[in-house]
Scaffold this motif. Structure first.
Motif, PDB file in Angstrom:
ATOM      1  N   GLU A 227       0.833  -1.198   0.000  1.00 10.50           N
ATOM      2  CA  GLU A 227       0.000   0.000   0.000  1.00 10.50           C
ATOM      3  C   GLU A 227       0.869   1.250   0.000  1.00 10.50           C
ATOM      4  O   GLU A 227       1.869   1.338   0.717  1.00 10.50           O
ATOM      5  N   LYS A 228       0.468   2.219  -0.817  1.00  7.25           N
ATOM      6  CA  LYS A 228       1.196   3.475  -0.882  1.00  7.25           C
ATOM      7  C   LYS A 228       1.025   4.252   0.418  1.00  7.25           C
ATOM      8  O   LYS A 228      -0.061   4.273   1.013  1.00  7.25           O
ATOM      9  N   GLY A 229       2.121   4.864   0.853  1.00  9.61           N
ATOM     10  CA  GLY A 229       2.085   5.667   2.073  1.00  9.61           C
ATOM     11  C   GLY A 229       2.065   4.860   3.343  1.00  9.61           C
ATOM     12  O   GLY A 229       1.798   5.427   4.424  1.00  9.61           O
ATOM     13  N   THR A 230       2.341   3.551   3.289  1.00 12.46           N
ATOM     14  CA  THR A 230       2.320   2.680   4.464  1.00 12.46           C
ATOM     15  C   THR A 230       3.734   2.219   4.777  1.00 12.46           C
ATOM     16  O   THR A 230       4.513   1.908   3.869  1.00 12.46           O
ATOM     17  N   SER A 231       4.038   2.165   6.090  1.00 17.14           N
ATOM     18  CA  SER A 231       5.354   1.710   6.528  1.00 17.14           C
ATOM     19  C   SER A 231       5.300   0.226   6.853  1.00 17.14           C
ATOM     20  O   SER A 231       4.319  -0.264   7.435  1.00 17.14           O
ATOM     21  N   TYR A 232       6.378  -0.488   6.478  1.00 16.78           N
ATOM     22  CA  TYR A 232       6.450  -1.937   6.684  1.00 16.78           C
ATOM     23  C   TYR A 232       7.778  -2.306   7.332  1.00 16.78           C
ATOM     24  O   TYR A 232       8.783  -1.581   7.205  1.00 16.78           O
TER      25      TYR A 232
ATOM     26  N   ALA B 144      14.081  -7.993  12.540  1.00 17.57           N
ATOM     27  CA  ALA B 144      13.226  -7.224  11.642  1.00 17.57           C
ATOM     28  C   ALA B 144      14.026  -6.116  10.964  1.00 17.57           C
ATOM     29  O   ALA B 144      14.962  -5.532  11.551  1.00 17.57           O
ATOM     30  N   SER B 145      13.663  -5.827   9.734  1.00 14.58           N
ATOM     31  CA  SER B 145      14.349  -4.772   8.983  1.00 14.58           C
ATOM     32  C   SER B 145      13.989  -3.401   9.533  1.00 14.58           C
ATOM     33  O   SER B 145      13.072  -3.257  10.369  1.00 14.58           O
ATOM     34  N   ARG B 146      14.673  -2.410   9.082  1.00 17.75           N
ATOM     35  CA  ARG B 146      14.318  -1.039   9.441  1.00 17.75           C
ATOM     36  C   ARG B 146      12.967  -0.691   8.813  1.00 17.75           C
ATOM     37  O   ARG B 146      12.617  -1.208   7.753  1.00 17.75           O
ATOM     38  N   PRO B 147      12.228   0.171   9.415  1.00 18.68           N
ATOM     39  CA  PRO B 147      10.933   0.548   8.828  1.00 18.68           C
ATOM     40  C   PRO B 147      11.112   1.164   7.444  1.00 18.68           C
ATOM     41  O   PRO B 147      12.026   1.959   7.202  1.00 18.68           O
ATOM     42  N   TYR B 148      10.242   0.775   6.556  1.00 16.42           N
ATOM     43  CA  TYR B 148      10.310   1.282   5.177  1.00 16.42           C
ATOM     44  C   TYR B 148       8.919   1.740   4.772  1.00 16.42           C
ATOM     45  O   TYR B 148       7.941   0.981   4.894  1.00 16.42           O
ATOM     46  N   MET B 149       8.841   2.974   4.276  1.00 16.61           N
ATOM     47  CA  MET B 149       7.565   3.522   3.822  1.00 16.61           C
ATOM     48  C   MET B 149       7.497   3.451   2.299  1.00 16.61           C
ATOM     49  O   MET B 149       8.427   3.886   1.609  1.00 16.61           O
ATOM     50  N   VAL B 150       6.406   2.908   1.822  1.00 13.56           N
ATOM     51  CA  VAL B 150       6.174   2.844   0.377  1.00 13.56           C
ATOM     52  C   VAL B 150       5.727   4.219  -0.070  1.00 13.56           C
ATOM     53  O   VAL B 150       4.620   4.672   0.262  1.00 13.56           O
ATOM     54  N   SER B 151       6.603   4.920  -0.821  1.00 13.04           N
ATOM     55  CA  SER B 151       6.326   6.318  -1.173  1.00 13.04           C
ATOM     56  C   SER B 151       5.261   6.427  -2.240  1.00 13.04           C
ATOM     57  O   SER B 151       4.443   7.346  -2.218  1.00 13.04           O
ATOM     58  N   GLY B 152       5.260   5.509  -3.217  1.00 12.93           N
ATOM     59  CA  GLY B 152       4.241   5.562  -4.254  1.00 12.93           C
ATOM     60  C   GLY B 152       4.438   6.680  -5.246  1.00 12.93           C
ATOM     61  O   GLY B 152       3.466   7.265  -5.736  1.00 12.93           O
ATOM     62  N   TYR B 153       5.683   7.055  -5.575  1.00 10.31           N
ATOM     63  CA  TYR B 153       5.922   8.085  -6.573  1.00 10.31           C
ATOM     64  C   TYR B 153       5.460   7.575  -7.933  1.00 10.31           C
ATOM     65  O   TYR B 153       5.853   6.506  -8.380  1.00 10.31           O
ATOM     66  N   SER B 154       4.642   8.345  -8.601  1.00 10.67           N
ATOM     67  CA  SER B 154       4.117   7.916  -9.897  1.00 10.67           C
ATOM     68  C   SER B 154       5.031   8.295 -11.048  1.00 10.67           C
ATOM     69  O   SER B 154       4.993   7.667 -12.097  1.00 10.67           O
ATOM     70  N   ASN B 155       5.832   9.328 -10.879  1.00 12.64           N
ATOM     71  CA  ASN B 155       6.703   9.776 -11.969  1.00 12.64           C
ATOM     72  C   ASN B 155       8.169   9.631 -11.575  1.00 12.64           C
ATOM     73  O   ASN B 155       8.987  10.513 -11.806  1.00 12.64           O
ATOM     74  N   ARG B 156       8.479   8.527 -10.955  1.00 14.44           N
ATOM     75  CA  ARG B 156       9.865   8.318 -10.512  1.00 14.44           C
ATOM     76  C   ARG B 156      10.757   8.040 -11.716  1.00 14.44           C
ATOM     77  O   ARG B 156      10.404   7.246 -12.596  1.00 14.44           O
ATOM     78  N   ALA B 157      11.913   8.679 -11.780  1.00 17.31           N
ATOM     79  CA  ALA B 157      12.862   8.481 -12.875  1.00 17.31           C
ATOM     80  C   ALA B 157      13.694   7.237 -12.595  1.00 17.31           C
ATOM     81  O   ALA B 157      14.331   7.137 -11.541  1.00 17.31           O
TER      82      ALA B 157
END
Length: 443
Positions: free
Chosen positions: A157-162, A180-193
């Motif tokens: 899910e975009k905007g969610t930390s896992y 457990a890994s470090r927390p990671y947030m799914v940024s969900g950039y739509s125009n990522r280069a």
């Protein structure tokens, strides 16, 4: 893995596909790099990291019980089982995984395994948990082969930390979960280069399935490109005897599949095969080049006939053409036969020149011999005797007559000469006298 830069090098024959590493330190992390090489140089390097198991601790209590209760077989069996269980166990928990972005809703999870507990690791499984909801760990994916130490987790899910963790499994069970890994947030950039991948895949296996198909397998390590996401692979192939880059044909493999079959190839033909990985940012560098030859076409003809691979099939007459140049039994000329054709033409020409030159040499020798004979005996065929004989009539014998004419020395005399048997001196010759105008060389 220590900070030492010392490497142990092993040379493995090309026919050997397995190598056992011995004399390793227990509980240590090792890095293995492998590359193929030939006379042209060294290919691309493949890398794998692993950790050896820890040395089992001796069971001192069990050994004391065995010494005290030797006569009790039940006790011996129980103590031996305890000793075996200390040596064989499920794998150790892998190290803490690292997380990197793969796409808008997916990430790459990468880890390093530890000890296998005495049995080879069969697979890995990855679990995750959302931070904003305090809940149990959810299985993300399982049955990950032991050769893969990185996997893409999709559907986030975009905007969610896992947070993520990894387990290892062998025949005795599964390990404890990793940290457990470090927390990671799914940024969900739509125009990522996207960044262009640099390192390409590595082809590990090629084989000719039949006369028109070649199958290949490869490996790709995301960590070699800083976990840059890729969309698939390009496969290029062309005949080995071609030096033109435009002859390369391209197949596209999308996704994370690591095998492909190249079809519609020519029978008994060698091909150069190389690969690239790609994403929206571009293509990577080329992989190592593998050479593989397709199988020969199977002969289905009767004994004594030419195999079908050497006889061209019957060619259909194209429209608006005069007639077929090649018949049904015409031989197919291959580029490899051209040197033999040139050598045959040259040798045939030399033999033809020699055969034509021998009669000419014999005729010249005969002419010179005849000329030499003619110069040595110029008048051998035209010798004419130059001796003249004169007849001296006996005195008192009349001069012979013929047809009423007298003659002497073969010369007819007039009637008024030689009367009474007398002739002028110039007319009658003597045997001892030489005729006038005699030349000795003429004899």
């Amino acid at each position: 893995m220590n900070s030492s830069d010392s490497w142990t090098v092993r040379n493995v024959p090309a026919t050997q596909h397995r190598l056992t590493l011995t004399k390793l330190d227990p509980g240590s992390l090792y890095e293995v790099e492998m590359a193929a090489y030939n006379c042209a140089g060294e290919g691309q390097t493949a890398m794998v990291t692993f950790r050896t198991g820890r040395r089992p601790k001796p069971d001192i209590v069990a050994s004391k019980e065995q010494q005290i209760q030797k006569d009790d077989p039940g006790t011996n069996t129980r103590s031996s089982n305890q000793s075996d269980n200390t040596r064989l166990s499920p794998p150790e928990a892998p190290d803490r995984p690292t997380i990197s972005m793969a796409s808008e809703t997916s990430v790459y999870v990468t880890w390093i395994p530890r000890g296998n507990g005495g049995f080879p690791i069969q697979s890995f499984r990855v679990e995750y948990r959302k931070l904003k909801k305090l809940g149990d760990w959810v299985l993300a994916t399982s049955n990950i082969p032991p050769s893969r130490l990185s996997v893409e987790i999709t559907g986030l899910e975009k905007g969610t930390s896992y947070k993520f963790r990894v387990r290892a499994l062998n025949i005795l069970g599964e390990s404890e979960p990793s940290a457990a890994s470090r927390p990671y947030m799914v940024s969900g950039y739509s125009n990522r280069a996207y960044e262009r991948p640099v390192a390409g895949p590595y082809i590990t296996f090629t084989d000719a399935i039949n006369e028109t198909t070649i199958m290949l397998k490869w490996m790709y390590i995301p960590a070699s490109n800083n976990n840059t996401p890729i969309h698939g692979f390009y496969i290029y192939y062309r005949p080995t005897d071609s030096d033109n880059d435009s002859d390369y044909k391209k197949d596209v493999v999308k996704g994370d599949r690591y095998w492909h079959s190249i079809s519609h190839l020519q029978p008994e033909t060698s091909y150069d095969i190389k690969m690239q990985c790609f994403n929206e940012g571009g293509e990577s560098e080329f992989s190592n080049v593998m050479i593989c030859e397709t199988k020969a076409r199977k002969s289905l003809g009767l004994p004594g006939r030419l195999p079908p691979s050497t006889v061209s099939p019957q060619q259909h007459q194209p429209p608006n053409s005069g007639h077929n140049v090649l018949g049904a039994g015409a031989m197919v000329a291959r580029s490899s036969d051209l040197p033999y054709l040139i050598v045959g033409v040259v040798l045939g020409s030399i033999v033809l020149i020699i055969v034509a030159f021998i009669p000419f040499c014999l005729w010249r020798a005969w002419s010179k011999q005849k000329q030499t004979i003619d110069l040595g005996f110029p008048g051998a065929g035209l010798l004419v005797s130059s001796c003249q004989y004169t007849m001296v009539p006996l005195q008192g014998v009349s001069t012979p007559q013929a047809n009423g004419l007298r003659y002497a020395n073969g010369v007819h005399l007039p009637v008024h000469q030689g009367a009474n048997g007398h002739f002028p001196p110039a007319t009658i010759g003597h045997p001892a006298a030489k005729p006038q105008g005699y030349i000795p060389d003429e004899v």
